[in-house]
Design a protein around this motif. Structure first.
Motif, PDB file in Angstrom:
ATOM      1  N   ARG A  25       0.841  -1.204   0.000  1.00 46.18           N
ATOM      2  CA  ARG A  25       0.000   0.000   0.000  1.00 46.18           C
ATOM      3  C   ARG A  25       0.871   1.248   0.000  1.00 46.18           C
ATOM      4  N   ASP A  26       0.317   2.309  -0.519  1.00 46.60           N
ATOM      5  CA  ASP A  26       0.945   3.630  -0.492  1.00 46.60           C
ATOM      6  C   ASP A  26       0.063   4.570   0.320  1.00 46.60           C
ATOM      7  N   SER A  27       0.691   5.468   1.040  1.00 42.19           N
ATOM      8  CA  SER A  27      -0.048   6.505   1.761  1.00 42.19           C
ATOM      9  C   SER A  27       0.184   7.833   1.053  1.00 42.19           C
ATOM     10  N   ILE A  28      -0.891   8.553   0.791  1.00 45.60           N
ATOM     11  CA  ILE A  28      -0.811   9.853   0.138  1.00 45.60           C
ATOM     12  C   ILE A  28      -1.288  10.898   1.138  1.00 45.60           C
ATOM     13  N   LEU A  29      -0.474  11.909   1.361  1.00 41.82           N
ATOM     14  CA  LEU A  29      -0.796  12.984   2.296  1.00 41.82           C
ATOM     15  C   LEU A  29      -1.069  14.253   1.510  1.00 41.82           C
TER      16      LEU A  29
END
Length: 64
Positions: A25-29
């Motif tokens: 998974r990737d986290s986008i802020l």
């Protein structure tokens, strides 16, 4: 006196990298600054806000 940090609104999104593997998974802020209301502005405050130098990509709108 000095710089005052603006309140920011942070949104974090979790995005799956792969259709098959759910553990990658990737986290986008995404963060954005909120509005500041000045209830009783003086002439000095308005002049100061009009003369501020902002970075490229920063928009400031002064409404009276």
């Amino acid at each position: 006196m000095g710089r005052v940090p603006l309140p920011t609104k942070k949104r974090i999104y979790c995005v799956l990298k792969s259709f098959m593997f759910t553990k990658t998974r990737d986290s986008i802020l995404i963060s954005g600054h909120q509005l500041i209301n000045i209830l009783h502005p003086t002439a000095q405050i308005i002049d100061f806000l009009m003369q501020l130098d902002m970075l490229a990509g920063v928009d400031v709108e002064v409404k009276l």
